[in-house]
Design a protein around this motif. Structure first.
Motif, mmCIF file in Angstrom:
data_model
loop_
_atom_site.group_PDB
_atom_site.id
_atom_site.type_symbol
_atom_site.label_atom_id
_atom_site.label_comp_id
_atom_site.label_asym_id
_atom_site.label_seq_id
_atom_site.Cartn_x
_atom_site.Cartn_y
_atom_site.Cartn_z
ATOM 1 N N ALA A 1 -60.861 74.458 -50.388
ATOM 2 C CA ALA A 1 -59.972 74.663 -51.529
ATOM 3 C C ALA A 1 -59.243 73.374 -51.910
ATOM 4 O O ALA A 1 -59.149 73.025 -53.091
ATOM 5 N N VAL A 2 -58.756 72.635 -50.915
ATOM 6 C CA VAL A 2 -58.069 71.373 -51.196
ATOM 7 C C VAL A 2 -59.033 70.367 -51.824
ATOM 8 O O VAL A 2 -58.687 69.675 -52.790
ATOM 9 N N LEU A 3 -60.243 70.287 -51.304
ATOM 10 C CA LEU A 3 -61.234 69.368 -51.876
ATOM 11 C C LEU A 3 -61.598 69.766 -53.305
ATOM 12 O O LEU A 3 -61.788 68.903 -54.169
ATOM 13 N N ALA A 4 -61.682 71.071 -53.564
ATOM 14 C CA ALA A 4 -61.988 71.536 -54.921
ATOM 15 C C ALA A 4 -60.868 71.174 -55.886
ATOM 16 O O ALA A 4 -61.125 70.780 -57.026
ATOM 17 N N ILE A 5 -59.634 71.283 -55.419
ATOM 18 C CA ILE A 5 -58.490 70.932 -56.278
ATOM 19 C C ILE A 5 -58.495 69.431 -56.573
ATOM 20 O O ILE A 5 -58.320 69.014 -57.713
ATOM 21 N N ARG A 6 -58.736 68.631 -55.550
ATOM 22 C CA ARG A 6 -58.660 67.175 -55.725
ATOM 23 C C ARG A 6 -59.846 66.595 -56.485
ATOM 24 O O ARG A 6 -59.681 65.765 -57.368
ATOM 25 N N PHE A 7 -61.058 67.001 -56.102
ATOM 26 C CA PHE A 7 -62.238 66.309 -56.611
ATOM 27 C C PHE A 7 -62.980 67.048 -57.727
ATOM 28 O O PHE A 7 -63.685 66.427 -58.511
ATOM 29 N N LEU A 8 -62.854 68.351 -57.789
ATOM 30 C CA LEU A 8 -63.554 69.110 -58.827
ATOM 31 C C LEU A 8 -62.643 69.485 -59.988
ATOM 32 O O LEU A 8 -63.106 70.041 -60.977
ATOM 33 N N GLY A 9 -61.368 69.220 -59.849
ATOM 34 C CA GLY A 9 -60.439 69.515 -60.934
ATOM 35 C C GLY A 9 -60.076 70.977 -61.069
ATOM 36 O O GLY A 9 -59.607 71.399 -62.120
ATOM 37 N N VAL A 10 -60.286 71.750 -60.010
ATOM 38 C CA VAL A 10 -59.907 73.164 -60.051
ATOM 39 C C VAL A 10 -58.386 73.245 -60.021
ATOM 40 O O VAL A 10 -57.726 72.559 -59.248
ATOM 41 N N ARG A 11 -57.831 74.037 -60.890
ATOM 42 C CA ARG A 11 -56.372 74.151 -60.958
ATOM 43 C C ARG A 11 -55.845 74.977 -59.793
ATOM 44 O O ARG A 11 -56.510 75.888 -59.292
ATOM 45 N N VAL A 12 -54.642 74.658 -59.369
ATOM 46 C CA VAL A 12 -54.031 75.329 -58.219
ATOM 47 C C VAL A 12 -53.879 76.823 -58.482
ATOM 48 O O VAL A 12 -54.101 77.642 -57.589
ATOM 49 N N TRP A 13 -53.524 77.215 -59.710
ATOM 50 C CA TRP A 13 -53.321 78.641 -59.987
ATOM 51 C C TRP A 13 -54.620 79.420 -59.833
ATOM 52 O O TRP A 13 -54.593 80.592 -59.448
ATOM 53 N N VAL A 14 -55.764 78.784 -60.074
ATOM 54 C CA VAL A 14 -57.050 79.468 -59.892
ATOM 55 C C VAL A 14 -57.279 79.747 -58.404
ATOM 56 O O VAL A 14 -57.710 80.847 -58.024
ATOM 57 N N VAL A 15 -56.974 78.776 -57.564
ATOM 58 C CA VAL A 15 -57.117 78.967 -56.118
ATOM 59 C C VAL A 15 -56.185 80.068 -55.631
ATOM 60 O O VAL A 15 -56.569 80.905 -54.809
ATOM 61 N N VAL A 16 -54.956 80.095 -56.153
ATOM 62 C CA VAL A 16 -53.994 81.125 -55.759
ATOM 63 C C VAL A 16 -54.485 82.511 -56.189
ATOM 64 O O VAL A 16 -54.416 83.472 -55.407
ATOM 65 N N VAL A 17 -55.002 82.625 -57.398
ATOM 66 C CA VAL A 17 -55.524 83.918 -57.876
ATOM 67 C C VAL A 17 -56.697 84.376 -57.019
ATOM 68 O O VAL A 17 -56.781 85.554 -56.646
ATOM 69 N N ILE A 18 -57.582 83.464 -56.661
ATOM 70 C CA ILE A 18 -58.727 83.831 -55.816
ATOM 71 C C ILE A 18 -58.250 84.277 -54.433
ATOM 72 O O ILE A 18 -58.762 85.253 -53.878
ATOM 73 N N ALA A 19 -57.257 83.584 -53.875
ATOM 74 C CA ALA A 19 -56.711 83.979 -52.570
ATOM 75 C C ALA A 19 -56.058 85.362 -52.642
ATOM 76 O O ALA A 19 -56.259 86.197 -51.749
ATOM 77 N N LEU A 20 -55.291 85.609 -53.697
ATOM 78 C CA LEU A 20 -54.670 86.930 -53.850
ATOM 79 C C LEU A 20 -55.712 88.025 -54.030
ATOM 80 O O LEU A 20 -55.554 89.140 -53.520
ATOM 81 N N PHE A 21 -56.785 87.712 -54.751
ATOM 82 C CA PHE A 21 -57.874 88.674 -54.902
ATOM 83 C C PHE A 21 -58.503 88.981 -53.540
ATOM 84 O O PHE A 21 -58.857 90.130 -53.259
ATOM 85 N N GLY A 22 -58.619 87.981 -52.699
ATOM 86 C CA GLY A 22 -59.142 88.200 -51.347
ATOM 87 C C GLY A 22 -58.266 89.122 -50.531
ATOM 88 O O GLY A 22 -58.754 90.000 -49.809
#
Length: 64
Positions: free
Chosen positions: A15-36
């Motif tokens: 997730a950290v690598l996706a945020i840094r290098f792929l430009g994934v926004r933090v809120w998208v990671v948070v939404v995916i984690a909450l969905f999990g």
């Protein structure tokens, strides 16, 4: 020599690598984690756990 890493740690690094290098926004990671977390409280939880354990077994070579 056996190295053991918790799956949640590996997913956190991804997730950290996706945020840094792929430009994934933090809120998208948070939404995916909450969905999990939500999914873990549904009827699909045993299926997800079995699939995860099988996948880890394949990667480790313990699933014959």
């Amino acid at each position: 020599m056996t190295v053991s890493l918790p799956l949640v740690f590996v997913l956190g690094v991804v997730a950290v690598l996706a945020i840094r290098f792929l430009g994934v926004r933090v809120w998208v990671v948070v939404v995916i984690a909450l969905f999990g977390f939500w999914l873990s409280h549904t009827i699909l939880a045993p299926v997800i756990e079995t699939g995860t354990r099988s996948g880890v077994g394949v990667v480790n070579g313990t699933n014959h």
